[in-house]
Enzyme design. Structure first.
Site, PDB file in Angstrom:
ATOM      1  N   GLU A  55      11.981   1.936  -4.345  1.00 36.23           N
ATOM      2  CA  GLU A  55      11.738   3.291  -3.817  1.00 36.23           C
ATOM      3  C   GLU A  55      12.618   3.563  -2.601  1.00 36.23           C
ATOM      4  O   GLU A  55      13.027   4.700  -2.364  1.00 36.23           O
ATOM      5  CB  GLU A  55      10.240   3.454  -3.495  1.00 36.23           C
ATOM      6  CG  GLU A  55       9.433   3.601  -4.783  1.00 36.23           C
ATOM      7  CD  GLU A  55       8.015   3.052  -4.730  1.00 36.23           C
ATOM      8  OE1 GLU A  55       7.479   2.846  -3.631  1.00 36.23           O
ATOM      9  OE2 GLU A  55       7.449   2.827  -5.820  1.00 36.23           O
ATOM     10  N   GLU A  78      10.944  -6.411  -9.590  1.00 32.23           N
ATOM     11  CA  GLU A  78      10.167  -5.231  -9.957  1.00 32.23           C
ATOM     12  C   GLU A  78      11.017  -4.305 -10.818  1.00 32.23           C
ATOM     13  O   GLU A  78      11.811  -3.512 -10.287  1.00 32.23           O
ATOM     14  CB  GLU A  78       9.730  -4.482  -8.694  1.00 32.23           C
ATOM     15  CG  GLU A  78       8.875  -5.305  -7.765  1.00 32.23           C
ATOM     16  CD  GLU A  78       8.014  -4.428  -6.850  1.00 32.23           C
ATOM     17  OE1 GLU A  78       6.794  -4.573  -6.917  1.00 32.23           O
ATOM     18  OE2 GLU A  78       8.576  -3.597  -6.116  1.00 32.23           O
ATOM     19  N   TRP A  81       0.817  -1.225   0.000  1.00 35.27           N
ATOM     20  CA  TRP A  81       0.000   0.000   0.000  1.00 35.27           C
ATOM     21  C   TRP A  81       0.846   1.269   0.000  1.00 35.27           C
ATOM     22  O   TRP A  81       0.322   2.374  -0.058  1.00 35.27           O
ATOM     23  CB  TRP A  81      -0.949  -0.012   1.210  1.00 35.27           C
ATOM     24  CG  TRP A  81      -2.026  -1.058   1.118  1.00 35.27           C
ATOM     25  CD1 TRP A  81      -2.312  -1.841   0.032  1.00 35.27           C
ATOM     26  CD2 TRP A  81      -2.962  -1.442   2.140  1.00 35.27           C
ATOM     27  NE1 TRP A  81      -3.366  -2.673   0.319  1.00 35.27           N
ATOM     28  CE2 TRP A  81      -3.787  -2.454   1.603  1.00 35.27           C
ATOM     29  CE3 TRP A  81      -3.188  -1.036   3.456  1.00 35.27           C
ATOM     30  CZ2 TRP A  81      -4.810  -3.067   2.334  1.00 35.27           C
ATOM     31  CZ3 TRP A  81      -4.206  -1.645   4.189  1.00 35.27           C
ATOM     32  CH2 TRP A  81      -5.009  -2.645   3.631  1.00 35.27           C
ATOM     33  N   GLY A 106       1.100  -2.616  -6.324  1.00 31.69           N
ATOM     34  CA  GLY A 106       1.023  -1.295  -5.691  1.00 31.69           C
ATOM     35  C   GLY A 106      -0.337  -0.673  -5.960  1.00 31.69           C
ATOM     36  O   GLY A 106      -1.334  -0.998  -5.312  1.00 31.69           O
ATOM     37  N   GLY A 107      -0.401   0.205  -6.955  1.00 34.36           N
ATOM     38  CA  GLY A 107      -1.607   0.996  -7.246  1.00 34.36           C
ATOM     39  C   GLY A 107      -2.905   0.199  -7.263  1.00 34.36           C
ATOM     40  O   GLY A 107      -3.899   0.600  -6.640  1.00 34.36           O
TER      41      GLY A 107
HETATM   42  P1  13P Z   1       2.542  -0.590  -9.089  1.00 31.19           P
HETATM   43  O1  13P Z   1       1.697  -1.839  -9.044  1.00 31.19           O
HETATM   44  O2  13P Z   1       1.783   0.648  -8.670  1.00 31.19           O
HETATM   45  O3  13P Z   1       3.257  -0.440 -10.383  1.00 31.19           O
HETATM   46  O4  13P Z   1       3.679  -0.752  -7.944  1.00 31.19           O
HETATM   47  C1  13P Z   1       4.445  -1.899  -7.911  1.00 31.19           C
HETATM   48  C2  13P Z   1       5.245  -1.904  -6.670  1.00 31.19           C
HETATM   49  O5  13P Z   1       6.170  -1.130  -6.505  1.00 31.19           O
HETATM   50  C3  13P Z   1       4.879  -2.873  -5.616  1.00 31.19           C
HETATM   51  O6  13P Z   1       5.850  -2.948  -4.631  1.00 31.19           O
END
Ligand code: 13P
Length: 251
Positions: A98, A168, A11, A235-236
């Site tokens: 990140e 990722e 999240w 993520g999103g």
């Molecule tokens: P998204 O699904 O928003 O591209 O993010 C992926 C992510 O960084 C999950 O850790």
């Protein structure tokens, strides 16, 4: 090798307590009817206890998005593995891009965090992945292998059963662009070979390797059909009950 699929939600820095509780409750309902898959949710630190209350008694596991590599002490603003466990976490994300990019986590920091988490009894989801620049320079394999070798340095073989790897590609995170299932599968295969070389074939075979980067209901089935893709880190699309439901319920 029959590896149980893993669907994980990151999240990130989203959702207030109320929204987190509502989302957790809707995920809990679906999880009850899908005992053939493993679910993990990584909420923000301040909503972990609320989410824990909601998912207690379900099959969903709870994880922190980060931890500090020391056991405790004068580290203002940091969270320890033992504090995560005390709040109901069994898992933790380590080395998310990140964290590496915005918070300058380097190979050594990531390795220390993996050691700390395992030592204090958390399962680790180790994230690896190349940037767009690295992909364009065709050094994806080198980057991912470097990240694995450094993060797994001095990790004992017996701990591998408490780890997952999440691939990722940075250029696919939050951008709507995802790696083609075949491209992702190719990198996953490299990851499995690397684990086999660093440890042995058995643990490499058993390792769940997740894909992350713009996963949604529309692309999950094709991704999960790939031989080396054993799950997804979302993520999103994990922030809305309907979109995450379509991922949890993929055919
Ligand atoms: P998204 O699904 O928003 O591209 O993010 C992926 C992510 O960084 C999950 O850790």
């Amino acid at each position: 090798m029959n590896r149980i699929p893993v669907i994980a939600a990151n999240w990130k820095m989203n959702l207030n307590r109320d929204d987190a509780k509502k989302l957790a409750a809707s995920i809990a309902q679906i999880a009850d009817s899908r005992v053939d898959r493993e679910f993990i949710v990584f909420p923000g630190f301040l909503t972990i206890s609320d989410v824990h209350e909601i998912i207690t008694g379900t099959t969903i596991s709870l994880g922190g998005q980060n931890l500090h590599y020391e056991e405790s002490g004068a580290f203002t603003g940091e969270i320890s593995a033992l504090q995560l466990k005390d709040s109901g976490c069994s898992h933790v994300l380590v080395g998310h891009s990140e964290r590496r990019h915005y918070f300058k986590e380097n190979y050594e920091t990531v390795n220390r965090k993996v050691h700390r988490a395992l030592q204090d009894g958390l399962k680790v989801m180790l994230c690896v992945g190349e940037s767009l620049e690295e992909r364009e320079q065709t050094i994806t394999e080198m980057v991912v292998v470097d990240q694995l070798e450094s993060a797994l340095a001095r990790i004992a073989l017996k701990n591998l059963k408490n780890m997952y790897i999440a691939y990722e590609p940075i250029w696919a995170i939050g951008t709507g662009k995802n790696a083609t299932p075949e491209d992702a599968n190719h990198v996953h295969q490299i990851i499995r070979k690397t684990i086999s070389r660093l440890f042995n074939e058995k643990v490499a075979d058993e390792m769940r390797i997740l894909y992350g980067g713009s996963v949604k209901g529309e692309n999950i089935t094709e991704l999960m059909q790939q031989e080396h893709i054993d799950g997804v880190l979302v993520g999103g699309a994990s922030l809305k009950p309907e979109s995450f439901a379509s991922i949890m319920d993929y055919k």
